[in-house]
Write a protein that holds these residues in place. Structure first.
Motif, short mmCIF file in Angstrom:
data_model
loop_
_atom_site.label_atom_id
_atom_site.label_comp_id
_atom_site.label_asym_id
_atom_site.label_seq_id
_atom_site.Cartn_x
_atom_site.Cartn_y
_atom_site.Cartn_z
N GLY A 1 0.33 -3.63 1.99
CA GLY A 1 1.18 -2.94 2.94
C GLY A 1 2.65 -3.04 2.61
N HIS A 2 3.48 -2.52 3.53
CA HIS A 2 4.93 -2.60 3.40
C HIS A 2 5.40 -3.93 4.01
CE1 HIS A 2 5.21 1.46 2.04
NE2 HIS A 2 5.07 2.05 3.21
N HIS B 1 3.37 -2.97 -1.19
CA HIS B 1 3.47 -1.52 -1.33
C HIS B 1 4.94 -1.11 -1.16
CE1 HIS B 1 2.44 2.68 0.57
NE2 HIS B 1 3.16 2.78 -0.53
N THR C 1 -0.34 4.60 -1.06
CA THR C 1 -1.39 5.18 -0.22
C THR C 1 -2.62 5.49 -1.07
OG1 THR C 1 0.30 6.14 1.22
CG2 THR C 1 -1.92 7.02 1.41
N HIS D 1 6.00 -2.54 9.52
CA HIS D 1 7.42 -2.42 9.20
C HIS D 1 8.22 -1.74 10.31
CE1 HIS D 1 5.10 0.94 7.62
NE2 HIS D 1 6.18 1.70 7.68
N TYR E 1 1.02 -2.91 7.85
CA TYR E 1 2.04 -1.87 7.96
C TYR E 1 2.76 -2.02 9.30
CZ TYR E 1 0.42 0.41 3.71
OH TYR E 1 0.12 0.68 2.39
#
Length: 236
Positions: A81-82, A4, A11, A32, A30
Protein backbone atom coordinates in the motif's frame (compact mmCIF):
# COMPACT_ATOMS: atom_id res chain seq x y z
CA UNK A 1 6.53 -4.91 3.01
CA UNK A 2 5.55 -3.67 -0.43
CA UNK A 3 5.79 0.13 -0.61
CA UNK A 4 3.49 1.38 -3.38
CA UNK A 5 4.87 4.70 -4.61
CA UNK A 6 2.04 6.45 -6.52
CA UNK A 7 1.94 5.92 -10.29
CA UNK A 8 4.47 3.08 -10.30
CA UNK A 9 2.16 0.26 -11.43
CA UNK A 10 1.22 -0.49 -7.82
CA UNK A 11 -2.42 -1.23 -8.67
CA UNK A 12 -1.35 -3.72 -11.34
CA UNK A 13 1.12 -5.23 -8.89
CA UNK A 14 -1.57 -5.48 -6.17
CA UNK A 15 -3.74 -7.51 -8.54
CA UNK A 16 -0.86 -9.90 -9.18
CA UNK A 17 -0.27 -10.21 -5.45
CA UNK A 18 -3.97 -10.85 -4.88
CA UNK A 19 -3.74 -13.95 -7.05
CA UNK A 20 -0.48 -15.15 -5.50
CA UNK A 21 -1.45 -14.66 -1.83
CA UNK A 22 -4.64 -15.60 -0.01
CA UNK A 23 -6.85 -12.95 1.59
CA UNK A 24 -5.50 -13.96 5.01
CA UNK A 25 -1.90 -13.50 3.86
CA UNK A 26 -2.19 -10.16 2.03
CA UNK A 27 -2.90 -6.96 3.96
CA UNK A 28 -3.66 -3.82 1.92
CA UNK A 29 -2.63 -0.61 3.68
CA UNK A 30 -4.21 2.36 1.92
CA UNK A 31 -4.88 4.61 4.91
CA UNK A 32 -3.04 7.58 3.42
CA UNK A 33 -6.14 9.79 3.11
CA UNK A 34 -6.77 9.36 6.83
CA UNK A 35 -3.13 10.13 7.60
CA UNK A 36 -3.07 13.26 5.43
CA UNK A 37 -6.23 14.60 7.09
CA UNK A 38 -4.84 13.87 10.54
CA UNK A 39 -1.59 15.69 9.78
CA UNK A 40 -3.49 18.72 8.43
CA UNK A 41 -5.57 18.75 11.64
CA UNK A 42 -2.33 19.23 13.58
CA UNK A 43 -1.84 22.59 11.88
CA UNK A 44 0.53 21.48 9.11
CA UNK A 45 -0.09 23.47 5.94
CA UNK A 46 -1.85 21.62 3.13
CA UNK A 47 1.15 21.69 0.79
CA UNK A 48 3.40 20.16 3.47
CA UNK A 49 1.10 17.29 4.49
CA UNK A 50 2.69 14.70 2.21
CA UNK A 51 6.23 15.62 3.20
CA UNK A 52 5.27 15.46 6.89
CA UNK A 53 3.58 12.10 6.30
CA UNK A 54 6.65 10.65 4.60
CA UNK A 55 9.22 11.93 7.11
CA UNK A 56 7.78 11.06 10.52
CA UNK A 57 9.83 11.04 13.71
CA UNK A 58 9.88 7.84 15.75
CA UNK A 59 7.43 9.43 18.16
CA UNK A 60 5.14 10.30 15.25
CA UNK A 61 5.31 6.70 14.06
CA UNK A 62 4.29 5.33 17.45
CA UNK A 63 1.47 7.83 17.89
CA UNK A 64 0.16 7.50 14.36
CA UNK A 65 0.45 3.78 13.69
CA UNK A 66 0.37 1.83 16.95
CA UNK A 67 -3.28 0.83 16.48
CA UNK A 68 -2.73 -0.06 12.81
CA UNK A 69 0.09 -2.42 13.67
CA UNK A 70 -1.86 -4.05 16.49
CA UNK A 71 -4.74 -4.70 14.08
CA UNK A 72 -2.60 -6.66 11.60
CA UNK A 73 -3.70 -10.31 11.45
CA UNK A 74 -1.20 -12.92 12.59
CA UNK A 75 -1.62 -14.68 9.25
CA UNK A 76 -0.28 -11.68 7.32
CA UNK A 77 2.67 -12.49 5.08
CA UNK A 78 2.75 -9.32 2.96
CA UNK A 79 1.64 -5.71 3.40
CA UNK A 80 1.09 -3.62 0.26
CA UNK A 81 0.00 0.00 0.00
CA UNK A 82 0.78 3.70 0.22
CA UNK A 83 2.82 4.19 3.40
CA UNK A 84 6.26 5.44 4.43
CA UNK A 85 8.69 2.54 4.55
CA UNK A 86 9.53 3.27 8.18
CA UNK A 87 5.95 2.50 9.26
CA UNK A 88 6.84 -1.20 9.39
CA UNK A 89 10.40 -0.81 10.64
CA UNK A 90 11.51 -3.57 13.01
CA UNK A 91 11.48 -1.00 15.80
CA UNK A 92 7.72 -0.78 15.28
CA UNK A 93 6.89 -4.45 14.59
CA UNK A 94 9.62 -6.37 16.42
CA UNK A 95 10.14 -8.27 13.19
CA UNK A 96 12.84 -7.92 10.55
CA UNK A 97 10.82 -7.03 7.44
CA UNK A 98 11.75 -7.62 3.83
CA UNK A 99 11.07 -4.70 1.48
CA UNK A 100 9.66 -4.62 -2.04
CA UNK A 101 9.05 -1.51 -4.13
CA UNK A 102 8.77 -0.33 -7.73
CA UNK A 103 10.15 2.89 -9.17
CA UNK A 104 9.54 4.66 -12.45
CA UNK A 105 11.30 7.22 -14.59
CA UNK A 106 10.87 10.23 -12.25
CA UNK A 107 9.75 12.65 -14.96
CA UNK A 108 7.18 10.26 -16.42
CA UNK A 109 5.94 9.35 -12.93
CA UNK A 110 5.45 13.00 -11.92
CA UNK A 111 3.57 13.88 -15.11
CA UNK A 112 1.32 10.85 -14.67
CA UNK A 113 0.71 11.86 -11.05
CA UNK A 114 -0.21 15.43 -12.04
CA UNK A 115 -2.76 14.39 -14.65
CA UNK A 116 -4.17 11.69 -12.38
CA UNK A 117 -4.85 14.31 -9.70
CA UNK A 118 -6.61 16.43 -12.31
CA UNK A 119 -9.34 13.77 -12.48
CA UNK A 120 -10.49 14.51 -8.90
CA UNK A 121 -13.14 16.99 -7.77
CA UNK A 122 -11.48 19.62 -5.52
CA UNK A 123 -14.69 19.88 -3.48
CA UNK A 124 -14.82 16.21 -2.55
CA UNK A 125 -11.25 14.87 -2.61
CA UNK A 126 -10.11 14.35 1.01
CA UNK A 127 -6.38 14.93 0.43
CA UNK A 128 -5.44 18.51 1.49
CA UNK A 129 -2.54 18.72 -0.98
CA UNK A 130 -4.63 17.51 -3.91
CA UNK A 131 -7.34 20.00 -2.93
CA UNK A 132 -4.76 22.78 -3.01
CA UNK A 133 -3.28 21.77 -6.36
CA UNK A 134 -6.76 21.74 -7.92
CA UNK A 135 -8.32 24.76 -6.23
CA UNK A 136 -5.29 26.96 -6.90
CA UNK A 137 -5.03 25.73 -10.48
CA UNK A 138 -1.41 24.61 -10.37
CA UNK A 139 0.10 24.29 -13.82
CA UNK A 140 2.15 21.24 -14.72
CA UNK A 141 5.30 23.30 -14.23
CA UNK A 142 4.11 24.47 -10.78
CA UNK A 143 3.62 20.83 -9.82
CA UNK A 144 6.90 19.56 -11.22
CA UNK A 145 9.01 22.13 -9.41
CA UNK A 146 7.22 22.65 -6.12
CA UNK A 147 9.63 22.18 -3.17
CA UNK A 148 7.06 20.13 -1.23
CA UNK A 149 7.10 17.51 -4.00
CA UNK A 150 10.84 17.46 -4.54
CA UNK A 151 12.21 13.90 -4.79
CA UNK A 152 8.72 12.60 -4.03
CA UNK A 153 9.48 9.05 -5.14
CA UNK A 154 12.46 8.61 -2.81
CA UNK A 155 10.62 10.24 0.11
CA UNK A 156 8.63 7.01 0.48
CA UNK A 157 11.88 5.16 1.19
CA UNK A 158 13.29 7.68 3.64
CA UNK A 159 15.38 5.96 6.30
CA UNK A 160 15.73 2.77 4.24
CA UNK A 161 19.13 2.36 2.53
CA UNK A 162 18.54 1.48 -1.09
CA UNK A 163 20.96 -1.45 -1.05
CA UNK A 164 18.92 -3.00 1.78
CA UNK A 165 15.71 -3.10 -0.29
CA UNK A 166 15.22 -6.78 -1.02
CA UNK A 167 13.55 -6.16 -4.38
CA UNK A 168 13.34 -2.91 -6.32
CA UNK A 169 11.56 -3.21 -9.65
CA UNK A 170 11.49 -0.79 -12.57
CA UNK A 171 8.12 -0.02 -14.15
CA UNK A 172 9.66 0.26 -17.61
CA UNK A 173 10.88 -3.34 -17.12
CA UNK A 174 7.68 -4.54 -15.45
CA UNK A 175 7.26 -8.01 -17.07
CA UNK A 176 10.94 -8.94 -16.67
CA UNK A 177 11.17 -7.67 -13.10
CA UNK A 178 7.87 -9.26 -12.09
CA UNK A 179 9.24 -12.60 -13.29
CA UNK A 180 12.42 -11.98 -11.30
CA UNK A 181 10.37 -11.29 -8.16
CA UNK A 182 8.22 -14.36 -8.77
CA UNK A 183 11.34 -16.51 -8.68
CA UNK A 184 12.56 -14.77 -5.51
CA UNK A 185 9.37 -15.40 -3.53
CA UNK A 186 8.50 -18.74 -5.08
CA UNK A 187 4.99 -17.73 -6.12
CA UNK A 188 3.48 -17.13 -9.57
CA UNK A 189 2.94 -13.46 -10.42
CA UNK A 190 0.95 -12.66 -13.55
CA UNK A 191 1.19 -9.38 -15.48
CA UNK A 192 -1.85 -7.10 -15.21
CA UNK A 193 -2.10 -3.48 -16.31
CA UNK A 194 -4.51 -1.52 -14.12
CA UNK A 195 -5.07 2.18 -13.34
CA UNK A 196 -2.79 3.40 -16.09
CA UNK A 197 -4.28 6.87 -15.80
CA UNK A 198 -4.89 9.48 -18.48
CA UNK A 199 -2.39 9.58 -21.30
CA UNK A 200 -0.81 12.94 -21.89
CA UNK A 201 2.56 12.25 -23.44
CA UNK A 202 5.63 12.01 -21.23
CA UNK A 203 9.19 12.87 -22.13
CA UNK A 204 8.33 13.59 -25.75
CA UNK A 205 5.53 16.10 -25.20
CA UNK A 206 7.12 17.85 -22.24
CA UNK A 207 10.74 17.37 -23.27
CA UNK A 208 11.64 20.99 -22.62
CA UNK A 209 11.07 20.46 -18.91
CA UNK A 210 12.84 17.14 -18.50
CA UNK A 211 16.41 18.36 -18.04
CA UNK A 212 15.39 20.96 -15.45
CA UNK A 213 13.23 18.40 -13.69
CA UNK A 214 15.99 15.80 -13.38
CA UNK A 215 18.37 18.42 -12.01
CA UNK A 216 15.78 19.58 -9.46
CA UNK A 217 14.95 16.02 -8.38
CA UNK A 218 18.49 14.70 -8.16
CA UNK A 219 17.79 12.10 -5.45
CA UNK A 220 14.92 10.61 -7.45
CA UNK A 221 17.11 10.56 -10.54
CA UNK A 222 19.84 8.74 -8.60
CA UNK A 223 17.32 6.26 -7.17
CA UNK A 224 16.04 5.47 -10.65
CA UNK A 225 19.55 4.94 -12.03
CA UNK A 226 20.33 2.65 -9.07
CA UNK A 227 17.16 0.63 -9.68
CA UNK A 228 17.75 0.26 -13.44
CA UNK A 229 21.35 -0.83 -12.95
CA UNK A 230 20.31 -3.35 -10.31
CA UNK A 231 17.43 -4.64 -12.42
CA UNK A 232 19.69 -5.20 -15.41
CA UNK A 233 22.37 -6.83 -13.27
CA UNK A 234 20.05 -9.17 -11.35
CA UNK A 235 17.93 -9.92 -14.40
CA UNK A 236 20.83 -11.47 -16.31
Amino acid sequence: MSVHIPKTAGTSFAKALGQAFSADELFLDYRHARDHAGIAAQGISAVETHRAWLSPSWLDLVRRYRLDLNAMPNTCRLVHGHFPARKYHRFMTWRVPSYITWVRDPFARAISNYFYWQTFDPHTVPDPLVQTVLSEGWSLEDFLFHPALRDYQSQFLRGLPWHKIDFIGVVERFPQDLERLSKMIGRPLDVFMENTGPVSGTGETHGGLRTRFMEFHQVDAALYRFAVERSCREGI
